[in-house]
Scaffold this active site. Structure first.
Site, PDB file in Angstrom:
ATOM      1  N   SER A 453      -0.102  14.112 -18.449  1.00  0.00           N
ATOM      2  CA  SER A 453      -0.620  12.749 -18.446  1.00  0.00           C
ATOM      3  C   SER A 453      -2.139  12.695 -18.587  1.00  0.00           C
ATOM      4  CB  SER A 453      -0.140  12.047 -17.175  1.00  0.00           C
ATOM      5  OG  SER A 453      -0.369  10.670 -17.237  1.00  0.00           O
ATOM      6  N   ASP A 464      -9.748  17.183 -30.004  1.00  0.00           N
ATOM      7  CA  ASP A 464      -9.904  16.413 -31.239  1.00  0.00           C
ATOM      8  C   ASP A 464     -11.361  16.304 -31.667  1.00  0.00           C
ATOM      9  OD1 ASP A 464      -7.193  16.067 -31.370  1.00  0.00           O
ATOM     10  OD2 ASP A 464      -7.190  14.030 -30.580  1.00  0.00           O
ATOM     11  N   LYS A 479       3.572  14.420 -21.280  1.00  0.00           N
ATOM     12  CA  LYS A 479       3.754  13.040 -20.801  1.00  0.00           C
ATOM     13  C   LYS A 479       2.705  12.150 -21.460  1.00  0.00           C
ATOM     14  CE  LYS A 479       3.925  10.068 -16.723  1.00  0.00           C
ATOM     15  NZ  LYS A 479       2.851   9.145 -17.122  1.00  0.00           N
TER      16      LYS A 479
END
Length: 712
Positions: A453, A464, A479
């Site tokens: 999460s 990224d 998740k």
């Protein structure tokens, strides 16, 4: 079920909750709210006959997870009665099936209890070649009573054998066997008693959570007590006496006292004291809590800040259980500081002999204000002159979304961090709220298959941006959904007694590159061997986990810091791992884990099981002996607490010679490949972290080399 009757733990918390059971009308009201809320779920599936079948299956599994209580005939009857009706009944506020099925469960449990009493009088041949599968959640229910009786015969033999295995062969006497049978009898007696004591609110919590989990694994209905416990887990603070409790043989026992709490400050309550009665200011007499369910005891101990509670205890040091002591404790706010972020400084040399100071921040969850705490630790580490930093999220199961966004923002100047898409298809991009940067040096985010999460939001964003290396298990948990707490009365009716909270999946988060971590997780840039990667514990392994499609990427600028060096770092890491003895141990553990997963059954032959234990013990002892014979690592470890960071006090140098205490070694316990024996650092600086620090040292070298080349 969520609370095991065999060993229950809880914190003695406090809040303004009522311990009263739901009325029939209140249960009906909660059911209607939860039922109609499902229409807003991202799965976009109406509460219909198809969901009704899943709802029923989930409820039966919650009651009988190992499929040893109900029979196939029971299941067929339930499906005929309710298989396609729970949807309409729930929307109409009719919760009668919850109680009806639960009553059958109690009836069958009483029958199994009677069977157990008979089985405990039987003789068992522990030399016979038999096997039993304790975890039966995917196996068939017993076809009839005879098949159920045979299952329970093996279950009781398994438990009696387990008791025998915990004693040397020469210590198994008729008297010890008799006591073992008494312990098993008591265990199942308490189980039956506990299940019978569940009130309507507790049954409704199990029942309606079976409905919400028909939509996804993370949507649940929380009773008032469980909702408050959830909030405490997020905030890491509570108002109470500051004691962690357990239930043993029907008696509430103190496990430990929370640092800074009123119980510890008072100095009278001790670990292992047993609580036998509780009295609040309005009570005329103490309430006897022997054989009372743990959550009921906790409710009695709860209360507002500044109020007194009197505990009647049997002191741990007492030789006689008739000794009683009354302790008065004034409730106060308790911070669970042992779960706050913590940092370490490791002084070591790289392969070329260059001295390095490397920082590690250990963050176990994204609690309220954790970003503030991590910023303080980062600032202190920078003051200490670290050359590189590891953000350790390997044990972090998630937490508060805004904290994850702010956390990622500590390591970038500006830009989007995560995208969140709601059920209506609207996508919102959440940017770094602070255009400053706390740390711009070499950074690794350490992850594992249990990093979930909020952890995945941070790891994904920094990956990224090409800001950090992601190192650890093959993938994180996976998740990628967002839950919201909806207090039923306050949000729906605006008034009335507390009717609990719906923890409800409202949206899905996406990486800034447009993909989602849902089910797939974050794939590590450099993968380290891990047992976790071979266990069925990921999001994709959970029933009804959501599947999502990519969305357009957000607008962001690559920082181009990590990816160029991944191949070179992977090669040198693989070379070290191939030679590292601890990683050979991990590979061996992986192979044994794979075998256990392939065959979950256990032998009921005592000689075979004792040999297995001896093999485990010999393996663990050989590893321990080999580790102790190694030359000590040429490094120095310092601990940096939040108090150090706030007050600028001197950090603590840890003693590498301090042995880890393990007085009750279990030869069957999972092997922990720790390279440091210091108990304060072993959980953080294990074999994997040592390799991560070596990777960080190599990374620093490559970054410096690239920087020098750009100057020339």
């Amino acid at each position: 079920m969520k609370n095991s009757p065999f060993i229950l733990t809880a914190l003695a918390l406090a809040c303004s909750l009522t311990a009263a059971d739901f009325t029939k009308e209140q249960a009906s009201r909660v059911a209607r709210v939860v039922g109609f809320s499902m229409a807003s779920h991202p799965r976009q599936q109406p509460l219909d006959d198809a969901v009704s079948g899943l709802f029923l299956d989930n409820y039966l599994k919650a009651l009988d997870v190992n499929r040893m209580i109900f029979t196939q005939a029971d299941i067929a009857t339930f499906k005929k009665q309710y298989g396609d009706k729970l949807d309409d009944l729930t929307k109409g506020g009719n919760t009668a099936p919850a109680r009806a099925i639960y009553d059958v469960f109690l009836k069958r449990l009483a029958e199994r209890h009677a069977t157990v009493q008979k089985l405990l009088k039987a003789k068992y041949d522990f030399a016979k070649k038999e096997r039993f599968t304790p975890v039966r959640d995917k196996l068939a229910y017993p076809a009839n009573k005879a098949e159920a009786d045979e299952l329970w015969r093996k279950r009781i033999k398994f438990e009696l054998l387990t008791d025998r295995l915990n004693r040397p062969t020469d210590k198994s006497t008729p008297e010890t066997d008799k006591k073992a049978r008494e312990r098993v009898a008591d265990r199942y007696g308490r189980l039956l008693k506990t299940m019978r004591e569940n009130d309507r609110s507790e049954i409704i919590e199990i029942y309606l959570s079976a409905l919400t989990r028909s939509y996804d694994p993370h949507s649940v209905y929380l009773s008032p007590i469980q909702a408050e416990n959830f909030r405490i887990d997020i905030n890491l603070k509570l108002t109470g006496i500051g004691a962690q409790l357990t239930s043993e043989d029907g008696v509430t026992k103190i496990i430990r006292l929370i640092p800074g709490g009123p119980a510890l400050r008072g100095g009278e309550l001790k670990a292992n004291d047993r609580i036998v009665a509780v009295q609040n200011p309005d009570d005329k007499e103490p309430t006897d809590v022997v054989d009372m369910k743990l959550n009921k005891v906790v409710q009695l101990i709860r209360g507002p800040k500044g109020t007194d509670v009197k505990l009647t205890v049997i002191p741990a040091a007492a030789n006689d259980d008739t000794v009683r002591k009354v302790i008065t404790i004034t409730r106060d706010e308790v911070k669970l500081e042992d779960q706050f972020a913590k940092a370490y400084i490791i002084e070591r040399k790289n392969a070329e002999g260059k001295a390095l100071r490397l920082g590690v921040i250990d963050l176990r969850q994204f609690y309220d204000n954790c970003t503030r705490d991590v910023r303080r630790l980062v600032n202190r580490l920078k003051t200490e002159g670290i050359d590189g930093l590891v953000l350790d999220l390997r044990r972090n199961g998630g937490g508060i979304l805004p904290e994850a966004i702010q956390m990622a923002g500590l390591f970038i100047t500006e830009g989007p961090v995560v995208q969140v898409r709601s059920i209506n298809g609207r996508t919102r991009v959440f940017p770094d709220p602070d255009k400053g940067i706390a740390y711009d040096g070499p950074l690794i985010v350490a992850v594992s298959h249990v990093s979930a999460s909020a952890s995945e939001i941070v790891a994904a964003a920094l990956q990224d941006y090409d800001r950090a290396l992601i190192v650890g298990g093959k993938t994180t948990h996976g998740k990628g959904t967002v839950q919201q707490l909806v207090p039923i009365n306050r949000n729906v009716f605006g008034k009335g007694p507390d009717l609990g909270t719906l923890k409800f999946t409202v949206s899905t988060f996406y990486r800034i590159n447009g993909t989602s971590t849902q089910r797939d997780g974050v794939i590590s840039d450099i993968i380290l061997p891990s047992v976790y990667d071979h266990l069925e514990i990921g999001e994709a392994d959970l029933p009804r986990s959501l599947k999502v499609k990519p969305i357009p990427a957000a607008n962001y600028k690559l920082l181009k810091q990590a990816k160029a060096h991944i191949d070179a770092l992977t090669i040198t890491s693989a070379q070290r791992i191939k030679k590292d003895t601890d990683f050979k141990y991990i590979q061996n553990d992986i192979q044994r884990t794979q075998k256990r997963i392939a065959d979950k059954s256990l032998s009921l032959n005592e000689a075979e099981r004792r040999q297995e234990r001896e093999d485990n013990k010999a393996r663990n002892e050989a590893r321990k002996k080999e580790r102790e014979a190694r030359a000590p690592r040429k490094e120095t470890v310092f601990e940096v607490t939040l108090n150090n960071a706030r007050t600028d006090t001197q950090v603590k140098k840890l003693d590498p010679k301090k042995k880890k205490e393990n007085p009750k070694s279990n030869p069957n316990a999972p092997e922990q490949p720790e390279s440091l024996v210091n108990p304060e650092t072993a959980a953080v600086l294990d074999a994997s972290m040592h390799e991560i620090l070596s990777i960080l040292g190599d990374y620093i070298k490559l970054l410096n080399k690239a920087k020098n080349l750009s100057r020339n």
